[in-house]
Design a protein around this motif. Structure first.
Motif, PDB file in Angstrom:
ATOM      1  N   GLY A   1      -2.796  -4.917   8.901  1.00  0.00           N
ATOM      2  CA  GLY A   1      -1.390  -4.796   8.541  1.00  0.00           C
ATOM      3  C   GLY A   1      -1.081  -3.487   7.843  1.00  0.00           C
ATOM      4  O   GLY A   1      -0.020  -2.891   8.053  1.00  0.00           O
ATOM      5  N   SER A   2      -1.990  -3.013   7.006  1.00  0.00           N
ATOM      6  CA  SER A   2      -1.751  -1.752   6.307  1.00  0.00           C
ATOM      7  C   SER A   2      -1.678  -0.580   7.283  1.00  0.00           C
ATOM      8  O   SER A   2      -0.880   0.343   7.090  1.00  0.00           O
ATOM      9  CB  SER A   2      -2.866  -1.505   5.290  1.00  0.00           C
ATOM     10  N   MET A   3      -2.465  -0.622   8.361  1.00  0.00           N
ATOM     11  CA  MET A   3      -2.411   0.447   9.348  1.00  0.00           C
ATOM     12  C   MET A   3      -1.072   0.453  10.071  1.00  0.00           C
ATOM     13  O   MET A   3      -0.531   1.518  10.380  1.00  0.00           O
ATOM     14  CB  MET A   3      -3.556   0.295  10.356  1.00  0.00           C
ATOM     15  N   ILE A   4      -0.520  -0.725  10.336  1.00  0.00           N
ATOM     16  CA  ILE A   4       0.798  -0.790  10.980  1.00  0.00           C
ATOM     17  C   ILE A   4       1.860  -0.219  10.055  1.00  0.00           C
ATOM     18  O   ILE A   4       2.741   0.549  10.488  1.00  0.00           O
ATOM     19  CB  ILE A   4       1.117  -2.242  11.376  1.00  0.00           C
ATOM     20  N   ASP A   5       1.813  -0.579   8.781  1.00  0.00           N
ATOM     21  CA  ASP A   5       2.772  -0.019   7.821  1.00  0.00           C
ATOM     22  C   ASP A   5       2.637   1.497   7.735  1.00  0.00           C
ATOM     23  O   ASP A   5       3.644   2.218   7.704  1.00  0.00           O
ATOM     24  CB  ASP A   5       2.561  -0.638   6.448  1.00  0.00           C
ATOM     25  N   GLN A   6       1.412   1.994   7.700  1.00  0.00           N
ATOM     26  CA  GLN A   6       1.202   3.432   7.613  1.00  0.00           C
ATOM     27  C   GLN A   6       1.693   4.140   8.867  1.00  0.00           C
ATOM     28  O   GLN A   6       2.287   5.222   8.788  1.00  0.00           O
ATOM     29  CB  GLN A   6      -0.281   3.717   7.393  1.00  0.00           C
ATOM     30  N   PHE A   7       1.482   3.530  10.031  1.00  0.00           N
ATOM     31  CA  PHE A   7       1.965   4.141  11.272  1.00  0.00           C
ATOM     32  C   PHE A   7       3.485   4.231  11.278  1.00  0.00           C
ATOM     33  O   PHE A   7       4.051   5.235  11.720  1.00  0.00           O
ATOM     34  CB  PHE A   7       1.477   3.335  12.473  1.00  0.00           C
TER      35      PHE A   7
END
Length: 803
Positions: free
Chosen positions: A472-478
């Protein structure tokens, strides 16, 4: 002539051998494009020798740009053909000295050599034509900038002087006749057509224009608001969507209404030929005015403050909205006056006079806006306090100061006689406000959309998490990175549009040409880096990582469980396979960018010195991790002791090893520590654990009985194994005591501590019941006096009684 010779040479080469026939047609077509581009470049060059206006200059620039694009494409195609020819020549090899080749090979080699020379010459011609076209484009851009600078420096008599108005009045009769002739010609054609019948096309166009301006525009706003409230979830995207809908409707409705009205006049035959450019300008001015009103209205949202994006107070929106309508009216009027003067051919004095009036009106509007903002700021400062006011409004204060300076310079230039400069500055201030408002709306919308779609709780985020296992953190960062990239592109595009009069070209197409040149890429060494190549590399990397993930899922869930490897062995194979897969995916992505393995090896060799010094510890741990995974002296699940810490191995990576201690904390040990230093592995040789008990009894006691008691205590404990069998030994007899050393085994070293405690409790209880004293070897302590005599010895005590 050169084109004919080139084509004949290529046709002759086709006749000499069928092996090169596949290359002749593309090469001939590319040579034809180069020849046509050369003709076009010469035509543009000759046209620039004469004086050209802005419209002709834009047309010449488009022709030069088209010739440059054609030559670039032709050179690219010819370079590909030349590479094929060179490959065939390399395949034929070098003739062996003293050996006679077959006639077919000789003819083939000669044909290929001739074709290579021809292609090389054509490539050089194409590059030369491209350079000439680029030079013409630069010359056109420079002439546009020079003309712009010339207009800025043009000085006329001051509007306050009689000389200025005398020139205007002198040309006024001629301008009046031009206006009268323009209106007379149009009126006569309209009257003649009207006598032929009712122009229902024009009336229908007028009715549709009124409907678009009124009911359709208002109804579209209300419909969008109702649908967004009823169907869209409450979020920032809904607010941004409604704002852009308002801008789109507010721009397209006036534009479509003006187009339909003019088209109705044209279909009815009521449009005079001389009025064509003027009414086309009316359509354009209607669209610009509608855009101005829509953008300023979307920013202010006076009647719908809950949908307002900009952080404005209601009072500010109420005070600024009338000024925005004045700006819209001035924008429309300025455009229409310019088109009208162009249609009738107004004199230069009349154009300068109208520019002076337009500059004065724009400056008055800007001053009124600054005064209103100053009053609002002063009122807020009185309510919130001076310190808070200064801190919050520092940026706005700087912008206001710059605006006042620009207004002062433009006003002074207008009074002195630099009318075009004053007119340009006043229009640029309004254009900056309009473009800045539109940019602000686009920046907010881009951030809202990107950070709302690519978030872990959205549908897209849930899909990516479930289908691909993305965190989920990678999606937010993207989402945040995507928002930043889009906003940066919007800012750069807005700056290009805003500063186009100051750059090399006033043509908006030049901006897109520059963007296209950036999209073509830049050359770094022998590698072309472009946005498309970067996107392709990212896609390839994403696909490669997805394949690695799918392979790892099959390896860990299907293949490894079917092997005889234990958990630690599976982990070692899994880790090595994962890192190899990731490395292959990265190499594949770099290869898609044109960076081959040899360049990667060259880069690694260049970085070897830095790795040797700056990354020595990391490299050492990495290599140690590979050794641990390969030799497996320590496996997952082993009970090891590192220094004074003892715990279970939970994870082995290529950099460090994680050990869970008995207090449930995690000890992270660099892999180099496990390779270069001593480590006690209690479960490496086998899974069994051992219990050791040492004690002593007085020599008067029966040692055989005590031994039986110890063995019975071992047998009574459930965790003690029967095989190997427990054992009790007499270790020594000293100082009147018998010392026992007893051993037993349990299923795991982790169970040894608890089992030993249970055996000790049972042994102490049994020996106490039997009256058998248990302890250690007694010790004597003597006190020596200062004179050297020995004092009375103290009674002997067991070690357990001494403190």
């Amino acid at each position: 002539m050169r084109l004919i010779l080139l084509s004949c040479a290529m046709i002759g080469l086709v006749a000499t051998g069928g092996a090169v026939s596949a290359q002749s047609n593309p090469a001939a077509a590319s040579a034809t494009r180069i020849a046509q581009a050369e003709v076009e470049v010469r035509a543009v060059d000759r046209a620039l020798d004469a004086r050209v206006d802005d419209e002709d200059r834009r047309g010449l620039r488009d022709r030069a740009q088209g010739a440059k694009d054609a030559t670039d494409q032709a050179v690219s195609d010819l370079s590909a053909q030349l590479a094929l020819v060179n490959a065939r020549i390399t395949g034929l090899g070098t003739p062996t000295p003293g050996e006679v080749e077959a006639p077919e090979l000789v003819a083939q080699r000669k044909a290929l050599a001739t074709l290579r020379a021809t292609l090389d010459a054509a490539i050089k011609r194409g590059r030369l034509a491209g350079v000439e076209a680029g030079q013409l484009i630069d010359e056109i851009d420079q002439s546009q900038a020079a003309q712009f600078n010339e207009k800025l420096s043009t000085k006329t008599p001051s509007p306050l002087s009689p000389a200025f108005w005398s020139i205007v009045l002198e040309q006024a009769p001629r301008d009046g006749r031009r206006v009268g002739l323009f209106l007379k010609q149009g009126g006569e054609q309209i009257a003649a057509q009207w006598r032929g019948g009712i122009p229902w096309q024009a009336l229908l166009g007028l009715a549709l224009a009124i409907v678009l301006i009124g009911p359709v525009r208002v109804g579209a706003h209300r419909l969008a608001q109702r649908r967004l409230i009823a169907e869209a979830p409450p979020s920032r995207v809904r607010r941004s969507a409604y704002t852009f809908w308002r801008v789109a409707v507010g721009t397209l409705c006036p534009l479509a209404a003006a187009f339909i009205l003019v088209q109705g006049l044209r279909w009815a035959g009521l449009l005079p030929q001389r009025w064509t450019s003027f009414l086309d300008g009316f359509v354009f001015a209607s669209g610009v005015a509608g855009f101005t009103a829509a953008v300023t209205g979307a920013v202010l949202m006076r009647s719908q403050p809950s949908w307002r994006i900009a952080p404005l107070e209601d009072e500010t929106a109420q005070r600024l909205r009338p000024l925005s309508w004045v700006l819209t009216l001035l924008t429309f009027t300025t455009a229409m006056v310019g088109y009208f003067e162009g249609a009738i051919g107004s004199s230069r004095s009349a154009v300068i006079a109208t520019q002076a009036v337009e500059a004065l009106l724009h400056l008055l509007l800007i001053v009124a806006t600054l005064v209103v903002l100053g009053q609002l700021r002063a009122r807020r400062a009185a309510q919130a306090g001076e310190a808070t006011h200064v801190g919050v409004s520092a940026g706005l204060s700087i912008a206001t100061l710059i605006a006042w300076i620009a207004v002062g310079v433009a006003g002074l230039a207008l009074l002195v006689g630099y009318i075009w400069f004053s007119w340009f500055v006043s229009l640029m201030i309004g254009w900056t406000v309009l473009l800045g408002s539109a940019l602000y709306l686009m920046l907010v919308a881009a951030d809202d959309i990107a950070t709302s779609i690519f978030v872990r709780d959205s549908k897209v985020g849930v899909t990516l998490t479930g289908a691909l296992g993305v965190r989920g953190s990678m999606i937010d960062q993207f989402g945040l990175v995507l928002s930043g990239m889009i906003r940066l592109a919007l800012v750069l595009l807005a700056l290009g549009v805003l500063l186009k009069p100051f750059g090399a070209s006033g043509d908006p197409g030049a901006i897109f040409d520059q963007i296209a040149s950036v999209a073509d890429g830049i050359k770094v060494g022998n590698v072309w880096i472009s946005p498309g190549a970067i996107l392709r590399g990212l896609v390839v990397l994403f696909v490669g990582l997805a394949l690695v993930r799918a392979f790892m899922r099959w390896l860990e869930q299907r293949y490894l469980p079917a092997t005889d490897l234990d958990g630690s062995g599976r982990n070692s194979v899994s880790l090595v396979a994962r890192y190899i897969g990731i490395a292959l995916a990265v190499i594949w992505a770099l290869a898609s960018l044109g960076i081959g393995v040899e360049r990667i090896a060259l880069l690694l060799s260049a970085l070897s010195v830095g790795i040797g010094f700056g990354l020595q510890a990391i490299t050492q741990n990495f290599v140690s991790g590979l050794i641990l995974l390969a030799e497996r002296p320590i496996k997952i699940g082993d009970l090891i002791r590192v220094g004074t810490d003892e715990g279970d191995v939970k994870r082995i990576s290529v950099r460090s090893t994680e050990i869970e201690l008995p207090d449930h904390s995690t000890l992270i040990v660099p892999n180099s520590e496990l390779i270069t230093k001593s480590v006690l592995n209690k479960t490496l040789a086998g899974p069994l654990g051992r219990i050791q008990i040492q004690f002593s009894i007085p020599i008067e006691e029966d040692a055989e009985v005590v031994r039986g008691i110890v063995l019975s205590c071992f047998t009574a404990e459930d965790t003690v194994l029967a095989d190997p069998a427990p054992a009790a030994f007499i270790d020594s007899i000293a100082d009147g005591r018998i010392r026992f050393n007893c051993f037993a085994h349990v299923a795991s070293p982790r169970a040894a501590y608890g089992a030993r405690s249970a055996v000790l409790l049972a042994l102490l209880s049994t020996l106490r019941q039997r009256g058998i004293e248990i302890g250690t070897v007694p010790q004597k302590m003597e006190l020596v006096r200062q004179g050297g005599t020995t004092a009375q010895p103290a009674p002997a005590k067991d070690e357990t009684e001494m403190k």
